[in-house]
Design a protein around this motif. Structure first.
Motif, mmCIF file in Angstrom:
data_model
loop_
_atom_site.group_PDB
_atom_site.id
_atom_site.type_symbol
_atom_site.label_atom_id
_atom_site.label_comp_id
_atom_site.label_asym_id
_atom_site.label_seq_id
_atom_site.Cartn_x
_atom_site.Cartn_y
_atom_site.Cartn_z
ATOM 1 N N ASN A 210 0.805 -1.223 0.000
ATOM 2 C CA ASN A 210 0.000 0.000 0.000
ATOM 3 C C ASN A 210 0.840 1.275 0.000
ATOM 4 N N PHE A 211 2.021 1.220 -0.628
ATOM 5 C CA PHE A 211 2.814 2.434 -0.796
ATOM 6 C C PHE A 211 2.084 3.371 -1.764
ATOM 7 N N ASP A 212 2.375 4.650 -1.648
ATOM 8 C CA ASP A 212 1.662 5.657 -2.431
ATOM 9 C C ASP A 212 2.279 5.909 -3.792
ATOM 10 N N GLY A 213 3.441 5.351 -4.056
ATOM 11 C CA GLY A 213 4.053 5.573 -5.352
ATOM 12 C C GLY A 213 5.430 4.959 -5.451
ATOM 13 N N LEU A 214 6.097 5.213 -6.569
ATOM 14 C CA LEU A 214 7.403 4.640 -6.870
ATOM 15 C C LEU A 214 8.320 5.716 -7.441
ATOM 16 N N MET A 215 9.596 5.632 -7.109
ATOM 17 C CA MET A 215 10.631 6.464 -7.731
ATOM 18 C C MET A 215 11.628 5.507 -8.378
ATOM 19 N N ILE A 216 11.722 5.547 -9.707
ATOM 20 C CA ILE A 216 12.525 4.567 -10.443
ATOM 21 C C ILE A 216 13.536 5.285 -11.331
ATOM 22 N N GLU A 217 14.773 4.790 -11.307
ATOM 23 C CA GLU A 217 15.823 5.399 -12.115
ATOM 24 C C GLU A 217 15.744 4.890 -13.555
ATOM 25 N N VAL A 218 15.674 5.839 -14.499
ATOM 26 C CA VAL A 218 15.506 5.526 -15.923
ATOM 27 C C VAL A 218 16.540 6.300 -16.732
ATOM 28 N N HIS A 219 17.192 5.622 -17.644
ATOM 29 C CA HIS A 219 18.259 6.204 -18.469
ATOM 30 C C HIS A 219 18.043 5.755 -19.903
ATOM 31 N N CYS A 220 18.315 6.630 -20.858
ATOM 32 C CA CYS A 220 18.112 6.269 -22.267
ATOM 33 C C CYS A 220 19.083 5.182 -22.717
ATOM 34 N N ASN A 221 20.222 5.057 -22.034
ATOM 35 C CA ASN A 221 21.211 4.022 -22.374
ATOM 36 C C ASN A 221 21.929 3.585 -21.098
ATOM 37 N N PRO A 222 21.291 2.754 -20.262
ATOM 38 C CA PRO A 222 21.842 2.424 -18.943
ATOM 39 C C PRO A 222 23.262 1.864 -18.972
ATOM 40 N N SER A 223 23.596 1.091 -19.983
ATOM 41 C CA SER A 223 24.928 0.474 -20.015
ATOM 42 C C SER A 223 26.042 1.507 -20.112
ATOM 43 N N GLN A 224 25.713 2.730 -20.545
ATOM 44 C CA GLN A 224 26.696 3.794 -20.672
ATOM 45 C C GLN A 224 26.588 4.837 -19.552
ATOM 46 N N ALA A 225 25.730 4.581 -18.579
ATOM 47 C CA ALA A 225 25.509 5.552 -17.500
ATOM 48 C C ALA A 225 26.782 5.766 -16.685
ATOM 49 N N LEU A 226 26.957 6.978 -16.218
ATOM 50 C CA LEU A 226 28.147 7.326 -15.431
ATOM 51 C C LEU A 226 27.982 6.982 -13.955
ATOM 52 N N THR A 227 26.744 6.756 -13.516
ATOM 53 C CA THR A 227 26.486 6.368 -12.124
ATOM 54 C C THR A 227 25.385 5.308 -12.100
ATOM 55 N N ASP A 228 25.542 4.341 -11.224
ATOM 56 C CA ASP A 228 24.507 3.332 -10.947
ATOM 57 C C ASP A 228 23.936 2.688 -12.208
ATOM 58 N N LYS A 229 24.787 2.291 -13.131
ATOM 59 C CA LYS A 229 24.297 1.734 -14.394
ATOM 60 C C LYS A 229 23.540 0.423 -14.192
ATOM 61 N N GLN A 231 21.439 -0.474 -11.969
ATOM 62 C CA GLN A 231 20.076 -0.392 -11.434
ATOM 63 C C GLN A 231 19.158 0.505 -12.256
ATOM 64 N N GLN A 232 19.642 1.028 -13.378
ATOM 65 C CA GLN A 232 18.800 1.881 -14.209
ATOM 66 C C GLN A 232 18.174 1.066 -15.347
ATOM 67 N N ILE A 233 16.966 1.461 -15.722
ATOM 68 C CA ILE A 233 16.259 0.784 -16.806
ATOM 69 C C ILE A 233 15.960 1.794 -17.911
ATOM 70 N N THR A 234 15.570 1.293 -19.070
ATOM 71 C CA THR A 234 15.231 2.179 -20.183
ATOM 72 C C THR A 234 13.783 2.639 -20.050
ATOM 73 N N PRO A 235 13.406 3.708 -20.761
ATOM 74 C CA PRO A 235 11.999 4.121 -20.755
ATOM 75 C C PRO A 235 11.055 3.020 -21.227
ATOM 76 N N ILE A 236 11.476 2.242 -22.209
ATOM 77 C CA ILE A 236 10.628 1.137 -22.686
ATOM 78 C C ILE A 236 10.420 0.110 -21.589
ATOM 79 N N GLU A 237 11.482 -0.216 -20.864
ATOM 80 C CA GLU A 237 11.358 -1.177 -19.763
ATOM 81 C C GLU A 237 10.454 -0.634 -18.661
ATOM 82 N N LEU A 238 10.557 0.665 -18.392
ATOM 83 C CA LEU A 238 9.672 1.268 -17.392
ATOM 84 C C LEU A 238 8.218 1.121 -17.820
ATOM 85 N N LYS A 239 7.930 1.415 -19.070
ATOM 86 C CA LYS A 239 6.552 1.311 -19.559
ATOM 87 C C LYS A 239 6.028 -0.107 -19.411
#
Length: 347
Positions: A210-229, A231-239
């Motif tokens: 019963n949490f009120d919401g979610l905060m999720i890390e999303v990156h257009c190209n997670p494998s190239q992220a400079l931080t926390d690559k 645990q980040q997902i793509t926008p398509i994966e989020l959808k």
């Protein structure tokens, strides 16, 4: 909780104008997303890593806000100067990170800089499992007149993280809800999991609680992220994740049946407490024997044998071995405590 949970999504760090623009434009096409999170300043445990772009990133966010007036953005702040810059660039909401929320001195300075703000303030739990420190951080936000204060559960850094980046320790946000029921609680499955493939299940678990919401890390190209690559997902994966999540009702047509079943749980809990009390009474008798024979209170070999036997019993009954291990570790700790107290009285 509302029929539609609050969804906050965006990159761990703003790394370039191109990366930010591509990610934000993709997220703007997902109607469930109500706010974009952007890491502008990145606190790093060790020096030498990417620490964010600061004001330059805020300028890019400001430009996107002008292009897409309906979009809302939030940024992490850790110093009064961060608050001032977020005000300057009209950032819609602020969040306070785990490293800051557990430090009363930092919280005092930071919230004072927020005095008078009408922006929502979100407070992540401290890194250590200290609910009073989390509540204290939330209370400091109310003291400076904040009208919209939310809590973010991102897990805790403890000895056994159960394969996650941070142990969720669900009992702590549940206790926060009991003590401060008026505060919405958002779950951050990205920081709990540390691995992108675990986020969907963790997000569903949060909604089941019963949490009120979610905060999720999303990156257009997670494998190239400079931080926390990891645990980040793509926008398509989020959808895809958002389409599979099931939002359940706290109450519904099954209220009568649930009431009956919960009354059964109440009865079982009452019996459990009686059994625990009986167990501790036996522990006191054991303390008498140990005292009479000048034996140590804690006997590691005996305890190891007992614990292994209980874990074996868990396998036979189908109970979670991890749960049974934690349960009996707590029972043993309390048993040792009452034995020590008994021996002190007789000294």
């Amino acid at each position: 909780m509302n029929d539609r949970p609050i969804i906050i999504a965006g990159p761990c760090s703003v790394e370039s104008q191109e990366q930010l623009t591509e990610t934000v434009h993709a997220l703007s096409q997902i109607h469930e997303v109500g706010m974009i999170r952007c890491g502008v300043w990145k606190p790093r445990t060790r020096p030498g890593g990417f620490e964010g772009l600061g004001e330059a990133a805020l300028q890019w966010i400001s430009g996107l806000k002008q292009q897409c007036p309906s979009l809302k953005f939030c940024c992490e702040v850790a110093k009064p100067s961060h608050v001032e810059l977020c005000e300057k660039y009209d950032i819609d909401a602020l969040w306070i990170g785990a490293r800051t929320s557990g430090d009363p001195f930092s919280m005092s300075e930071l919230t004072e800089a927020m005095r008078g703000t009408q922006k929502p303030i979100m407070v992540k739990n401290p890194m250590s499992p200290d609910i009073n420190a989390w509540i204290g951080a939330l209370e400091r936000c109310f003291q400076i007149g904040a009208k919209q204060v939310l809590a973010i559960h991102r897990g805790f850094d403890v000895y056994n993280n159960l394969g996650y980046r941070n142990n969720p320790l669900w009992e702590i946000p549940m206790e926060l809800r009991r003590r401060m029921p008026e505060i919405p609680i958002i779950c951050d499955p990205s920081h709990i999991c540390g691995k992108s493939q675990l986020i969907a299940d963790m997000a569903q678990t949060a909604l089941d609680f019963n949490f009120d919401g979610l905060m999720i890390e999303v990156h257009c190209n997670p494998s190239q992220a400079l931080t926390d690559k990891a645990q980040q997902i793509t926008p398509i994966e989020l959808k895809q994740i958002l389409q599979t999540l099931v939002v359940k009702q706290e109450n519904g047509s099954a209220a009568d049946e649930l009431s009956y079943l919960r009354s059964q749980i109440d009865s079982v809990d009452k019996e459990l407490l009686k059994l625990i009390e009986s167990r501790l009474q036996i522990s006191l008798k054991i303390a008498d024997v140990k005292r009479a024979h000048k034996m140590t209170t804690y006997q590691p070999k005996r305890w190891e044998a007992v614990l292994n036997k209980r874990i074996e019993m868990a396998r036979e009954t189908g109970l979670s071995e991890e749960f049974v291990k934690e349960l009996f570790e707590k029972l043993h700790s309390e048993s040792i405590r009452v034995q020590e107290e008994s021996m002190k009285i007789d000294r």
